[in-house]
Scaffold this active site. Structure first.
Site, PDB file in Angstrom:
ATOM      1  N   GLU A 276       1.058  -1.281  -0.083  1.00 61.34           N
ATOM      2  CA  GLU A 276      -0.145   0.055   0.061  1.00 61.34           C
ATOM      3  C   GLU A 276       0.774   1.090   0.085  1.00 61.34           C
ATOM      4  O   GLU A 276       1.710   1.391   0.878  1.00 61.34           O
ATOM      5  CB  GLU A 276      -0.882   0.046   1.366  1.00 61.34           C
ATOM      6  CG  GLU A 276      -1.969  -0.941   1.231  1.00 61.34           C
ATOM      7  CD  GLU A 276      -2.930  -0.778   2.306  1.00 61.34           C
ATOM      8  OE1 GLU A 276      -4.048  -1.805   2.153  1.00 61.34           O
ATOM      9  OE2 GLU A 276      -2.641  -0.053   3.351  1.00 61.34           O
TER      10      GLU A 276
ATOM     11  N   ASP B 251      -5.189  10.463   9.829  1.00 66.17           N
ATOM     12  CA  ASP B 251      -4.387   9.670  10.234  1.00 66.17           C
ATOM     13  C   ASP B 251      -3.306  10.301  11.406  1.00 66.17           C
ATOM     14  O   ASP B 251      -3.813  11.777  11.621  1.00 66.17           O
ATOM     15  CB  ASP B 251      -3.129   9.914   8.935  1.00 66.17           C
ATOM     16  CG  ASP B 251      -3.580   9.062   7.859  1.00 66.17           C
ATOM     17  OD1 ASP B 251      -3.355   7.700   8.116  1.00 66.17           O
ATOM     18  OD2 ASP B 251      -3.515   9.214   6.705  1.00 66.17           O
TER      19      ASP B 251
ATOM     20  N   TYR C 140     -10.694  -3.480   3.733  1.00 61.08           N
ATOM     21  CA  TYR C 140      -9.716  -3.146   4.661  1.00 61.08           C
ATOM     22  C   TYR C 140     -10.355  -2.816   6.053  1.00 61.08           C
ATOM     23  O   TYR C 140     -11.131  -1.758   6.252  1.00 61.08           O
ATOM     24  CB  TYR C 140      -8.915  -1.732   4.247  1.00 61.08           C
ATOM     25  CG  TYR C 140      -7.954  -1.307   5.044  1.00 61.08           C
ATOM     26  CD1 TYR C 140      -7.850  -1.005   6.552  1.00 61.08           C
ATOM     27  CD2 TYR C 140      -6.674  -0.974   4.540  1.00 61.08           C
ATOM     28  CE1 TYR C 140      -6.719  -0.766   7.272  1.00 61.08           C
ATOM     29  CE2 TYR C 140      -5.350  -0.499   5.287  1.00 61.08           C
ATOM     30  CZ  TYR C 140      -5.560  -0.295   6.484  1.00 61.08           C
ATOM     31  OH  TYR C 140      -4.396  -0.017   7.181  1.00 61.08           O
TER      32      TYR C 140
END
Lengths: 411, 273
Positions: free
Chosen positions: B49, B60, B175
């Site tokens: 990734e 994030d 995911y």
């Protein structure tokens, strides 16, 4: 006695029934967030939908707005300023007289009451100028909630007095040093806090941006501003205004005063963005005037971005307008032509600030000074029986250091 | 068969979970991206990734934020990410490469242009963090038509309805974000994750990978016991942050090799999808 022209009300515009069920204003708005926040936003949307229809919630909100915030705020005819300019009559909606000194508290009271209904004991907020942070810290103290405010380190330096106010009110102020160290980065950091602490935390967003339902909810809580004007203007001026003006950063005070006027096609709506050092210099925050559509902070809207889709740094003398995005409803109002958006430079805003101080004895926030400056430009081009209504969204006490510095003084 | 499907089929036959490293493309320097891909695949990556840096990476944590800032400061762009993938493809036509990032840089390039360029470069999947399924039907169609898998996230707070929705359109792999929070946080409860994976498996045949919060080989091995893939990100990015640009690929590779050994040795509890 001012002569007033007879006025024919035009047909109202097609109804403005936005956003749709998933938060879209035409192609703008929506819920562009990671899966980790979807459940929290769904819970918030459901809680808000229930609360807004609940007479008990509405009564509680109305009580707080009257007795705690001090609503309704007056509309004031700035007659000396209007006479000096020699054209249209300028009226000011005095949101600067609210508790905490700006329109921001209309929204924080609403969201804090909602947080309490949802059983969330902790509230968080992002802030630029510090006005929303102060308004959030204020209501957190009022309702006995823990409060954490995220603020870019750049803004912490520019707005030291508001940082201290928040601390006095019991809030924790967390400086954010990532990215451009301003409002957008504070918003990123608040989102990260929310996704981590979502079970006990309510995120009080301060403007009409972010993922659905925030743009709608923040607009609704601020819409009291325009609703009051619709009643006040005929009583004071004999009719509704020809033009309603408000400054636009994220756009909450503008949506607040625009909303009730959108169906009235006879009223021009004018949003005033921060032109900074001038659009041509690139150092500005005039997102609708000079930006392009994209996705940031959970919604699709106009953005300041480079050719690679990275968000660019903005500049404005007023921290509250220093934001590279804008509420999605403004983007749609622009594209549909229902509202027009112009920009005012730092220097023009400062000149308007000083002029309002001296002619009317009112010290406006630098943000609101942008709207005053546009009214000052417009008024001399219009007949004396025309009416401009400016949302004086906040008071300028917080800006003393900035204005003194711009005048070459230090306090 | 796509490269992603081929890898999962092969690993299923071997009875092993996939190891997927995440690094930000262009961190610490755009020119080092191909060397980084080579080092990660050499150290045992089954899929890579590659993060596309963005100025406002809202989902994030600090580690990946800083890596984005380093990459952008060094001049990384989406176009250069695609160039790096194309260059790497000349030496490796097997290992799937999945781009992971935010919507705005892709929208700026435009969906059709992105789909065409990503296909030409040899990209296999794209995960746009801020594109939930209901906001991106056009996008999913555009990249699917180009033979690229749209990859979606699920999380501990995903409702049954949302699991259904993602399962219907998911391609490549799903995911699963193993914790409530941003990337790089620590302490996941692997038994909670195992139960969640079982719920997702009941709805879809697409492999399910697990990421966010896998910081040591022991946790990776436990996850590899029941998931189809283990994603390791912040731990590698920390290593890159501590390295000089020249050493970064080798040091990231060395850290990944430790995870690879643990994942390869992990006993499998559940059949691979």
């Amino acid at each position: 006695m001012q002569m007033r022209a007879p006025r024919v009300e035009r047909e109202p515009a097609a109804s403005w029934d936005f956003p749709d069920e998933r938060g879209h204003f035409g192609p703008y708005g929506g819920v562009f967030v990671a899966e980790t926040l979807q459940a929290a936003l769904g819970e918030l949307k459901d809680a808000y939908e229930t609360a807004r229809r609940d007479p008990a919630f509405r009564a509680e909100l109305a009580y707080e707005l009257e007795h705690y915030v001090g609503r309704p705020s007056p509309v004031y005819h700035a007659k000396r300023l209007s006479d000096e300019l020699g054209g249209a009559q300028i009226y000011l909606k005095r949101e600067d007289l609210n508790h905490t000194g700006a329109h921001k508290v209309n929204n924080t009271v609403g969201q804090a009451l909602l947080a309490r209904r949802m059983g969330k004991p902790r509230v968080i907020a992002e802030t630029g100028a510090g006005q929303h942070g102060v308004a959030t810290a204020t209501v957190a103290a009022r309702y006995g909630m823990e409060c954490v405010v995220y603020m870019g380190t750049e803004d912490v330096a520019r707005q030291a007095q508001n940082v201290y106010r928040m601390k006095l009110l019991g809030a924790t102020v967390v400086p954010v040093s990532s990215g451009s160290r301003t409002l957008k980065d504070a918003l990123n950091e608040a989102m990260r806090d929310w996704v981590t602490n979502v079970s006990n935390t309510f995120y009080i967003i301060g403007t009409v941006a972010g993922p659905h339902p925030y743009p709608m909810m923040v607009r609704d809580f601020n819409a009291v501003v325009g609703k009051e004007c619709v009643t006040q203007m005929p009583a004071l001026a004999g009719r509704q205004p020809d033009v309603v003006l408000a400054c636009v950063g994220g756009g909450s005070n503008a949506m607040g005063i625009f909303h009730a006027y959108i169906p009235n096609a006879g009223v021009r709506l004018m949003g005033v963005e921060a032109g900074g050092l001038g659009i041509e210099t690139g150092k500005h925050a005039a997102t609708l005037s000079a930006g392009s559509p994209g996705v940031l902070h959970g919604n699709r809207t106009y953005l300041m971005q480079d050719e690679n889709g990275q968000i660019t740094e903005t500049h404005s003398i007023s921290a509250g307008l220093d934001y590279p995005g804008v509420g999605p409803e403004h983007a749609w109002l622009k594209d549909t032509g229902r509202a027009e958006y112009v920009s005012i430079t730092d220097d023009e805003a400062l000149a308007a600030f000083h002029r309002l101080c001296r002619t009317e004895g009112i010290i406006p926030a630098l943000e609101s000074s942008h709207a005053v400056a546009q009214a000052m430009k417009l008024a001399p081009t219009m007949a004396k029986d025309r009416i401009l209504l400016v949302n004086l969204s906040g008071r300028g006490d917080k800006d003393m250091h900035t204005v003194a510095k711009a005048s070459g003084l230090s306090l | 068969m796509s490269r992603i499907a081929a890898v999962f089929a092969k690993l299923s036959a071997e009875g092993r979970a996939a190891l997927i490293p995440f690094v930000t493309a262009g961190d610490p320097a755009p020119a080092g991206t191909v060397a980084m891909l080579r080092a990660l695949v050499g150290a045992g990556a089954d899929v890579v990734e590659l993060g596309v840096p963005f100025s406002d990476p809202m989902a994030d944590g600090p580690t990946i934020q800083r890596s984005s800032e380093r990459a952008l400061a060094a001049g990384m762009t989406l176009a250069k990410v695609l160039d790096a993938v194309a260059e790497y493809r000349r030496e490796d036509d097997v290992t799937p490469i999945v781009l992971m990032g935010y919507a705005n840089p892709i929208e700026r390039m435009g969906h059709p242009a992105f789909a065409a360029r990503a296909r030409a470069a040899g990209v296999d999947g794209v995960l746009v963090v801020d594109y939930p399924p209901e906001e991106c039907e056009d996008w999913a169609a555009a990249i699917s038509d180009a033979g690229i898998d749209p990859i979606f996230l699920l999380s501990p707070t995903s409702s049954a309805l949302r699991i259904d929705g993602v399962s219907r359109i998911a391609r490549g792999y799903v995911y699963y974000v193993s914790l409530k929070g941003v990337s790089g946080a620590s302490n996941i409860d692997t038994s909670d994750v195992e139960a969640a994976i079982a719920r997702i498996r009941a709805k879809t045949d697409v492999p399910v990978g697990v990421g966010f919060g896998i910081r040591d080989a022991g946790t990776a091995a436990r996850i590899a016991g029941f998931a189809d893939a283990v994603v390791v990100g912040s731990r590698l990015v920390e290593e890159i942050e501590r390295s000089s640009p020249d050493e970064a690929p080798a040091r990231a590779g060395a850290v990944l090799a430790g995870f690879a050994a643990a994942v390869a040795a992990a006993p499998r509890k559940a059949p691979v999808a």
